[in-house]
Design an enzyme around this catalytic site. Structure first.
Site, PDB file in Angstrom:
ATOM      1  N   ASP A  37       0.884  -1.205   0.201  1.00 28.40           N
ATOM      2  CA  ASP A  37      -0.132  -0.015  -0.005  1.00 28.40           C
ATOM      3  C   ASP A  37       0.831   1.418   0.050  1.00 28.40           C
ATOM      4  OD1 ASP A  37      -3.230   0.207   0.879  1.00 28.40           O
ATOM      5  OD2 ASP A  37      -2.071   2.205   1.160  1.00 28.40           O
ATOM      6  N   ASP A  58       3.511   2.281  -4.572  1.00 20.67           N
ATOM      7  CA  ASP A  58       2.324   3.048  -5.314  1.00 20.67           C
ATOM      8  C   ASP A  58       2.288   2.420  -6.497  1.00 20.67           C
ATOM      9  OD1 ASP A  58       1.170   4.857  -7.100  1.00 20.67           O
ATOM     10  OD2 ASP A  58       2.253   6.566  -6.535  1.00 20.67           O
ATOM     11  N   VAL A  59       0.951   1.895  -6.741  1.00 19.30           N
ATOM     12  CA  VAL A  59       0.873   0.776  -7.957  1.00 19.30           C
ATOM     13  C   VAL A  59       0.791   1.591  -9.296  1.00 19.30           C
ATOM     14  CG1 VAL A  59      -0.453  -0.660  -6.636  1.00 19.30           C
ATOM     15  CG2 VAL A  59      -1.634   1.110  -7.661  1.00 19.30           C
ATOM     16  N   TYR A 149     -14.963   6.842 -11.859  1.00 19.56           N
ATOM     17  CA  TYR A 149     -14.795   5.816 -11.271  1.00 19.56           C
ATOM     18  C   TYR A 149     -15.452   4.440 -11.889  1.00 19.56           C
ATOM     19  CZ  TYR A 149     -15.065   2.399  -7.134  1.00 19.56           C
ATOM     20  OH  TYR A 149     -14.943   1.281  -6.385  1.00 19.56           O
ATOM     21  N   LYS A 153     -13.846   1.004 -13.583  1.00 23.87           N
ATOM     22  CA  LYS A 153     -14.115  -0.465 -13.093  1.00 23.87           C
ATOM     23  C   LYS A 153     -14.618  -1.161 -14.031  1.00 23.87           C
ATOM     24  CE  LYS A 153     -12.642  -0.031  -8.742  1.00 23.87           C
ATOM     25  NZ  LYS A 153     -11.632  -0.970  -8.169  1.00 23.87           N
ATOM     26  N   THR A 184     -16.577   0.530   4.261  1.00 24.38           N
ATOM     27  CA  THR A 184     -15.249   0.909   4.575  1.00 24.38           C
ATOM     28  C   THR A 184     -14.930   2.263   4.488  1.00 24.38           C
ATOM     29  OG1 THR A 184     -14.470   1.162   2.127  1.00 24.38           O
ATOM     30  CG2 THR A 184     -14.781  -1.082   2.898  1.00 24.38           C
TER      31      THR A 184
HETATM   32  N1  LIG Z   1     -16.421   0.343  -0.278  1.00 25.77           N
HETATM   33  C1  LIG Z   1     -16.969   0.092  -1.235  1.00 25.77           C
HETATM   34  O1  LIG Z   1     -18.326   0.256  -1.048  1.00 25.77           O
HETATM   35  C2  LIG Z   1     -16.370  -0.341  -2.616  1.00 25.77           C
HETATM   36  C3  LIG Z   1     -17.576  -0.975  -3.779  1.00 25.77           C
HETATM   37  C4  LIG Z   1     -16.853  -1.277  -4.836  1.00 25.77           C
HETATM   38  C5  LIG Z   1     -15.396  -1.510  -5.116  1.00 25.77           C
HETATM   39  N2  LIG Z   1     -14.660  -1.125  -4.390  1.00 25.77           N
HETATM   40  C6  LIG Z   1     -13.397  -1.119  -4.356  1.00 25.77           C
HETATM   41  O2  LIG Z   1     -12.723  -1.828  -3.540  1.00 25.77           O
HETATM   42  C7  LIG Z   1     -11.353  -1.766  -3.548  1.00 25.77           C
HETATM   43  C8  LIG Z   1     -10.976  -1.421  -1.901  1.00 25.77           C
HETATM   44  O3  LIG Z   1     -11.801  -0.697  -1.582  1.00 25.77           O
HETATM   45  P1  LIG Z   1     -11.936  -0.120  -0.048  1.00 25.77           P
HETATM   46  O4  LIG Z   1     -13.612   0.101   0.060  1.00 25.77           O
HETATM   47  O5  LIG Z   1     -11.312  -1.080   0.911  1.00 25.77           O
HETATM   48  O6  LIG Z   1     -11.230   1.220   0.082  1.00 25.77           O
HETATM   49  P2  LIG Z   1     -10.337   2.192   0.790  1.00 25.77           P
HETATM   50  O7  LIG Z   1     -10.312   3.454   0.476  1.00 25.77           O
HETATM   51  O8  LIG Z   1     -10.431   1.669   2.265  1.00 25.77           O
HETATM   52  O9  LIG Z   1      -8.776   1.275   0.645  1.00 25.77           O
HETATM   53  C9  LIG Z   1      -8.215   1.639  -0.647  1.00 25.77           C
HETATM   54  C10 LIG Z   1      -6.715   1.433  -0.415  1.00 25.77           C
HETATM   55  O10 LIG Z   1      -5.938   1.412  -1.510  1.00 25.77           O
HETATM   56  C11 LIG Z   1      -4.797   2.212  -1.310  1.00 25.77           C
HETATM   57  N3  LIG Z   1      -4.304   2.914  -2.409  1.00 25.77           N
HETATM   58  C12 LIG Z   1      -5.081   4.044  -3.139  1.00 25.77           C
HETATM   59  N4  LIG Z   1      -3.893   4.562  -4.160  1.00 25.77           N
HETATM   60  C13 LIG Z   1      -2.853   3.558  -4.093  1.00 25.77           C
HETATM   61  C14 LIG Z   1      -1.842   3.609  -4.793  1.00 25.77           C
HETATM   62  N5  LIG Z   1      -1.512   4.333  -6.134  1.00 25.77           N
HETATM   63  N6  LIG Z   1      -1.141   2.751  -4.635  1.00 25.77           N
HETATM   64  C15 LIG Z   1      -1.165   1.676  -3.634  1.00 25.77           C
HETATM   65  N7  LIG Z   1      -2.357   1.949  -3.047  1.00 25.77           N
HETATM   66  C16 LIG Z   1      -3.233   2.736  -3.135  1.00 25.77           C
HETATM   67  C17 LIG Z   1      -5.175   3.380  -0.174  1.00 25.77           C
HETATM   68  O11 LIG Z   1      -3.870   3.624   0.518  1.00 25.77           O
HETATM   69  C18 LIG Z   1      -6.123   2.385   0.663  1.00 25.77           C
HETATM   70  O12 LIG Z   1      -5.475   1.718   1.588  1.00 25.77           O
HETATM   71  C19 LIG Z   1     -11.080  -0.528  -4.417  1.00 25.77           C
HETATM   72  O13 LIG Z   1     -10.493  -0.739  -5.568  1.00 25.77           O
HETATM   73  C20 LIG Z   1     -12.613   0.132  -4.447  1.00 25.77           C
HETATM   74  O14 LIG Z   1     -12.492   0.653  -5.664  1.00 25.77           O
HETATM   75  C21 LIG Z   1     -15.073  -0.626  -3.013  1.00 25.77           C
END
Ligand SMILES: NC(=O)c1ccc[n+]([C@@H]2O[C@H](COP(=O)([O-])OP(=O)(O)OC[C@H]3O[C@@H](n4cnc5c(N)ncnc54)[C@H](O)[C@@H]3O)[C@@H](O)[C@H]2O)c1
Length: 241
Positions: A37, A58-59, A149, A153, A184
């Site tokens: 992360d 950083d991805v 977004y 996706k 989250t």
């Molecule tokens: N929470 C929801 O309702 C939801 C719904 C559908 C999809 N998602 C997807 O699920 C995944 C996880 O989401 P979450 O809810 O845990 O969100 P979150 O914001 O809690 O976690 C996202 C993580 O990605 C990390 N991150 C961001 N940019 C980065 C980078 N450039 N390099 C490395 N790490 C990086 C952040 O530091 C964070 O720890 C995401 O891809 C999100 O789009 C979430």
């Protein structure tokens, strides 16, 4: 019985809401987890907690992704499972999004997913599994969750099918989880009234939990899903059927 003992698993976005739950679940199944992360203090704390490897990453950086993946693979001997949680959201309407933000969302969500998959494949043996994270928004289009977004996706969902075809001859599977609204820290980016309306979007009438996503990650990471590749698992409480 631990289903992932002696397996090396790399998780990006590992210290987010879904990431933490899945990292703990993977470690509980006996996996050695690379906790990747951009949030360095959180990476170190979670890696310490589970006895995994801390990977500050950083991805969006091709050089960093190549280096971190190669170092992790060299230390562990292989990368058996990759889980790509790293993602960002811009919840604004499409007429409010600026070009820089549009590009940033695609850089992290789409380019980051491609870069990590590409970097891991040379180190992934037959039986390996890639788990990408799409979204319900990537199927139905953005409303509250923003147009950039949702489009990003949709790209992740389609890319997962490409990589499933590409990697199948090596015996490697790739699938995508499409979560609905999950409780989250990502939800903090949305206005309170939008979050309040989210449970009502699901037939089950509630938000999902990060642990419920972790259950799907374990399913797709293990041989429990051995005949699944290029598939999408919709974990959304019935918000899209
Ligand atoms: N929470 C929801 O309702 C939801 C719904 C559908 C999809 N998602 C997807 O699920 C995944 C996880 O989401 P979450 O809810 O845990 O969100 P979150 O914001 O809690 O976690 C996202 C993580 O990605 C990390 N991150 C961001 N940019 C980065 C980078 N450039 N390099 C490395 N790490 C990086 C952040 O530091 C964070 O720890 C995401 O891809 C999100 O789009 C979430």
């Amino acid at each position: 019985m631990e289903r992932l003992s002696n397996r090396s698993v790399l998780v990006t976005g590992a210290t987010g809401g879904m990431g933490i739950a899945s990292v703990r679940a993977l470690a509980a199944e006996g996996a050695h987890v690379g906790v990747a992360d951009i949030n360095e203090p959180a990476v170190r704390a979670l890696a310490d907690e589970i006895g995994g490897t801390a990977l500050v990453l950083d991805v969006t950086s091709p050089e960093a992704v190549e280096r971190v993946v190669a170092d992790f693979a060299a230390a562990r001997g292989s990368v058996d499972v990759l889980v790509n949680f790293a993602g960002i959201v811009d919840p604004r309407r499409l007429d409010e999004i600026d070009p820089e933000s549009w590009s940033r969302v695609f850089d992290v969500n789409v380019r980051g997913t491609w870069l990590t998959c590409k970097a891991v494949l040379p180190f992934m043996p037959a039986g390996g599994s890639i788990v990408n994270i799409g979204s319900r928004a990537g199927l139905v289009g953005g409303t509250t969750s923003g147009a950039s977004y949702a489009a990003s996706k949709a790209a992740v969902i389609c890319f997962t099918k490409s990589i499933a075809k590409f990697a199948a001859p090596k015996g490697i599977r790739a699938n995508v989880i499409n979560p609905g609204c999950i409780d989250t820290p990502m939800l903090e980016h949305f206005p309170a009234e939008v979050v309040a309306a989210m449970p009502g979007q699901a037939a089950l009438g509630r938000l999902g939990s990060a642990d419920e996503i972790a259950d799907s990650v374990i399913f797709l990471a293990t041989d429990a899903s051995s005949f699944m590749t290029g598939a999408a698992l919709n974990v959304n409480g019935g918000s899209h059927m």
